[in-house]
Design a protein around this motif. Structure first.
Motif, short mmCIF file in Angstrom:
data_model
loop_
_atom_site.label_atom_id
_atom_site.label_comp_id
_atom_site.label_asym_id
_atom_site.label_seq_id
_atom_site.Cartn_x
_atom_site.Cartn_y
_atom_site.Cartn_z
N LYS A 159 -5.93 1.73 2.75
CA LYS A 159 -6.18 0.28 2.68
C LYS A 159 -5.38 -0.30 1.51
CE LYS A 159 -10.69 0.39 4.89
NZ LYS A 159 -10.16 -0.18 6.16
N GLU A 201 -3.75 -2.44 6.19
CA GLU A 201 -4.01 -1.02 6.14
C GLU A 201 -2.90 -0.30 6.91
OE1 GLU A 201 -7.94 -1.01 7.79
OE2 GLU A 201 -7.21 -0.79 9.84
N LEU A 232 0.84 -1.19 0.00
CA LEU A 232 0.00 0.00 0.00
C LEU A 232 0.88 1.24 0.00
CD1 LEU A 232 0.32 1.00 3.16
CD2 LEU A 232 -1.44 -0.72 3.56
N LYS A 290 -3.22 -4.87 10.65
CA LYS A 290 -4.17 -5.83 10.09
C LYS A 290 -5.03 -6.32 11.24
CE LYS A 290 -4.60 -9.87 7.11
NZ LYS A 290 -3.91 -10.95 6.36
N GLU A 330 -1.90 3.71 8.79
CA GLU A 330 -2.37 5.02 9.21
C GLU A 330 -1.24 6.02 9.19
OE1 GLU A 330 -4.44 5.08 12.91
OE2 GLU A 330 -5.21 7.10 12.55
#
Lengths: 112, 115
Positions: free
Chosen positions: A58, A64, A48, A78, A66
């Motif tokens: 995502k 994912e 990602l 995850k 942040e």
């Protein structure tokens, strides 16, 4: 100096539990952030990226990440780990140039 | 479609020798980058080429050189090999010159051992 830090050499997590792999960075300007995964004897695979916009990104395989500008962090997460997620994970940053800067990698071990 | 391919897979050379590593990008990708990954470390950027021109170079000595051909494949050359050149050499291709905002697709690498 521009750099990426992955403070944990290894992260162990039980299958089914949430996982977090940490990454912090130091670059001038707006960063472009990436996560890659490396399986044994294989090249790196893209998971990602964060370029701009929503801080929660995502990616592939349920991962994912942040982006936190104030903490200069880009942690990979995850919700439920799988044994097959066991691999070497690399965070990378580029300040908008051709040059990727990779962290030293974090080995994720998911225990059955 | 084939991914990024690299050859050879493994290579053993002696100190002082020369080596050539080859890379074929994903079809349609015009940008190729080279990285050195020493055991236990993250990849270190060596070169980026786009449309046959060098667009960026990392902190590597002049013993390292590369080129990109009209079909966008690329070669990495290392002269006067040192023991410290032993590493996995990765090639990555990208769909854009602006590789910083596009993900890169990596080949499986060439494992170079210098004895």
């Amino acid at each position: 100096a521009q750099s990426v830090a992955q403070p944990e050499d290894q992260v162990n997590v039980a299958e089914g539990n949430p996982l977090t792999v940490k990454c912090t960075y130091s670059v001038s300007g707006n960063p472009y952030l990436f996560w890659y995964v490396q399986y044994p004897n294989r090249g790196l695979q893209f998971l990602l990226k964060y370029i701009t916009g929503d801080n929660l990104v995502k990616g592939s395989y349920g991962f994912e990440a942040e982006f936190n500008k104030s903490q200069t962090s880009f942690h990979l997460k995850k919700p439920s780990a799988l044994v097959s997620d066991s691999a070497l994970y690399f965070c990378a940053v580029t300040p908008g140039t051709y040059k990727y800067i990779f962290g030293t990698g974090t080995r994720l071990k998911v225990l059955a | 479609d084939a991914g990024v391919t690299q050859s050879p897979t493994h290579l053993i050379k002696t100190r002082g020798q020369h080596v050539t590593l080859r890379c074929s990008p994903i079809s349609g990708h015009k940008s190729v980058s080279w990285y050195q990954q020493v055991l236990g470390q993250g990849p270190q950027f060596i070169f980026q080429y786009y449309e046959k021109e060098e667009r960026g170079r990392g902190n590597f000595p002049d013993r390292f050189s590369a080129r990109q051909f009209p079909n966008y494949s690329s070669e990495l050359n290392v002269n006067a090999l040192l023991l410290g050149d032993s590493a996995l050499y990765l090639c990555a291709s990208s769909a854009s010159r602006q590789a910083f905002s596009y993900e890169q697709y990596f080949g499986p690498g060439t494992r170079l051992t210098v004895t």
